[in-house]
Design a protein around this motif. Structure first.
Motif, short mmCIF file in Angstrom:
data_model
loop_
_atom_site.label_atom_id
_atom_site.label_comp_id
_atom_site.label_asym_id
_atom_site.label_seq_id
_atom_site.Cartn_x
_atom_site.Cartn_y
_atom_site.Cartn_z
N VAL A 293 0.63 -1.16 0.15
CA VAL A 293 -0.21 -0.19 -0.19
C VAL A 293 0.65 1.28 0.04
O VAL A 293 0.69 2.11 -1.00
CB VAL A 293 -0.90 0.09 0.85
N ALA A 294 2.03 1.44 0.84
CA ALA A 294 2.97 2.28 0.78
C ALA A 294 3.63 3.08 -0.28
O ALA A 294 3.78 4.20 -0.78
CB ALA A 294 3.96 2.55 2.44
N TYR A 295 4.27 2.19 -0.97
CA TYR A 295 4.84 1.45 -2.62
C TYR A 295 4.14 2.15 -3.02
O TYR A 295 4.09 3.24 -4.07
CB TYR A 295 5.19 0.75 -2.48
N PHE A 296 2.82 2.15 -3.66
CA PHE A 296 1.94 2.23 -3.92
C PHE A 296 1.28 3.68 -4.43
O PHE A 296 1.35 4.35 -5.25
CB PHE A 296 -0.14 1.23 -4.66
N LYS A 297 1.08 3.74 -3.21
CA LYS A 297 0.32 5.79 -3.23
C LYS A 297 1.98 6.14 -3.17
O LYS A 297 1.87 7.02 -3.43
CB LYS A 297 0.06 5.71 -1.31
N TYR A 298 3.28 6.00 -3.37
CA TYR A 298 4.44 7.05 -3.04
C TYR A 298 4.75 7.04 -4.48
O TYR A 298 4.35 8.18 -4.82
CB TYR A 298 5.51 5.85 -2.38
N THR A 299 4.98 5.49 -5.66
CA THR A 299 4.78 5.72 -6.41
C THR A 299 3.71 7.15 -7.34
O THR A 299 3.96 6.91 -8.50
CB THR A 299 4.97 4.38 -7.17
N LYS A 300 2.39 6.23 -6.88
CA LYS A 300 1.13 7.04 -7.15
C LYS A 300 1.41 9.16 -7.35
O LYS A 300 1.54 9.74 -8.50
CB LYS A 300 -0.24 6.71 -7.51
N LYS A 301 1.60 9.57 -6.01
CA LYS A 301 2.16 10.85 -5.78
C LYS A 301 3.53 10.77 -6.48
O LYS A 301 3.05 12.53 -7.45
CB LYS A 301 1.93 10.79 -4.70
N ARG A 302 4.08 9.85 -6.99
CA ARG A 302 5.67 10.53 -7.21
C ARG A 302 5.41 10.71 -8.93
O ARG A 302 5.99 11.68 -9.65
CB ARG A 302 7.33 9.35 -6.86
N PHE A 303 4.85 9.86 -9.47
CA PHE A 303 5.07 9.43 -11.01
C PHE A 303 3.57 9.60 -11.57
O PHE A 303 3.64 9.38 -13.02
CB PHE A 303 5.61 8.21 -11.13
#
Length: 409
Positions: free
Chosen positions: A351-361
């Motif tokens: 969940v954390a990685y999905f949210k991070y990459t969605k916000k970043r990329f």
């Protein structure tokens, strides 16, 4: 209740052989056998009842092989585990023992929360079940009860000076020192370290003299956190046939060894570990609990005839957490319940990685094909029975390593 009957027969009427009920090992063996019998014999009747009530699992579209075939399989099978655990405990355990009382409360409390969740999912047709905030409130409530009792009850004491050469008086397996030095304490065990007792009160030493009386400010929140984390971890692990029940049985069996040793002053003296008076009685509960889990596996192994639902998984996690805290081995949970930890961590990381990459990329990416981890391996094409067996092997390795910490320090 039978314990009190045979105690009366032994001490008042002097009936030959009645004294055998004073032995924890004997009552534990009976509890295990009766629990196994109840879960296998009456388990089938409970499953048929659930099926007649149309208490069937609603399967989400996850794109996993064999998932659709599980639709309609009876759930709420945790009722089998609860029933087959509590009946032997009521018969063979000392019901006035504070630890047994706490474990019974934990079983009923977490079982009720899980039952409400399953009821909403099945009969109210709400796939989300009980809202997460209410589950957390329930877990926090139990943590408050357990933490408060363990901290304030005069019946909960420990003795850390078991290495001294005292003379002991033996009464069956409940061994009592002639000059016991038992005290209220928030001490726990740090694995892999020599002189490994750590007192939560020490975290408040900076406040000055008399800091010990405020130790509950640390101890109770720790208990709440552990109960919440472990019960949720067990809940996430319950995803494929036999996984949660099997890994839990292994972990609980290891806790049973710790419990028996910590509750016997001769063994605790030999191993130089903390002696916890009256905690050995939990061995009877553990034996019944393991028997119910193994009996449940008779029907839950692939292909499952019943699922435990949250009624079972939340109860299992709560019991494991309370057992570990009561026997002062809660810091071993990450190792002993490593499967739960990894399952939990895989979800958090996903969940954390999905949210991070969605916000970043602008596009969310995933670490695993699916979380929790067991679904990742399903997505990779492994059959669920192979996944479960391998997770069991890992759980056995972790349990053995946890037991080894008794001497490896």
């Amino acid at each position: 209740m039978l314990y009190y009957l045979f105690e009366y027969l032994d001490k008042i009427l002097n009936v030959s052989g009645a004294g055998v009920f004073q032995y924890i090992t004997f009552r534990s063996a009976l509890a295990f056998l009766l629990s196994l019998l109840l879960s296998t014999v009456f388990g089938k009747r409970i499953i048929n009842f659930l099926r007649n009530q149309q208490v069937g699992e609603t399967v989400r579209e996850l794109g996993l092989a064999g998932q659709n075939e599980k639709a309609g399989t009876p759930t709420m099978g945790g009722l089998i585990i609860i029933f087959a655990t509590l009946v032997p405990v009521m018969l063979f355990a000392k019901l006035h023992n504070i630890y047994i009382v706490l474990l019974i409360v934990t079983t009923l409390w977490m079982g009720t929360i899980g039952f409400i969740d399953d009821y909403i999912k099945i009969f109210k047709k709400d796939k989300e079940g009980l809202k997460g905030i209410f589950k957390v409130f329930g877990q926090v409530g139990l943590g408050l009860i357990v933490g408060t009792v363990l901290y304030f009850s005069p019946n909960v004491t420990v003795r850390t000076d078991t290495g001294k050469n005292d003379i002991f008086r033996v009464t069956t397996e409940n061994v009592i020192s002639q000059s016991p030095v038992e005290e209220k304490s928030t001490a726990t065990t740090i694995p892999f370290f020599k002189n490994n007792e750590f007192d939560y009160a020490e975290l408040l030493a900076w406040t000055g003299e008399g800091y010990e009386k405020w130790a509950w400010l640390i101890f109770i929140p720790v208990v709440i956190f552990i109960i919440t984390a472990v019960s949720n971890g067990a809940n996430l692990t319950d995803g494929i046939d036999g996984l949660a029940a099997g890994t839990s049985a292994i972990s609980v069996l290891a806790l049973g060894i710790f419990t028996f040793l910590s509750g016997n002053i001769i063994f605790s003296n030999y191993l130089n570990i903390m002696y916890i008076p009256n905690s050995g009685e939990m061995t009877v509960f553990i034996a019944a609990f393991v028997g119910s889990l193994i009996g449940f596996l008779w029907y839950n192994s692939y292909p499952a005839s019943v699922f435990m639902g949250d009624t079972g998984s939340l109860t299992i996690g709560g019991i494991i957490a309370v057992l570990a805290i009561a026997v002062r081995k809660e810091l071993l949970i990450p190792l002993l319940c490593g499967v739960f930890l990894v399952e939990n961590f895989s979800v958090v990381l996903q969940v954390a990685y999905f949210k991070y990459t969605k916000k970043r990329f602008g596009e969310g990416k995933r670490v695993f094909l699916m979380a929790p981890l067991h679904h990742h391996y399903q997505k990779k094409g492994y059959h669920e029975s192979k996944i479960v067996t391998r997770f069991w092997i890992v759980a056995i390795m972790l349990a053995i390593l946890s037991i080894v910490t008794l001497k490896l320090r």
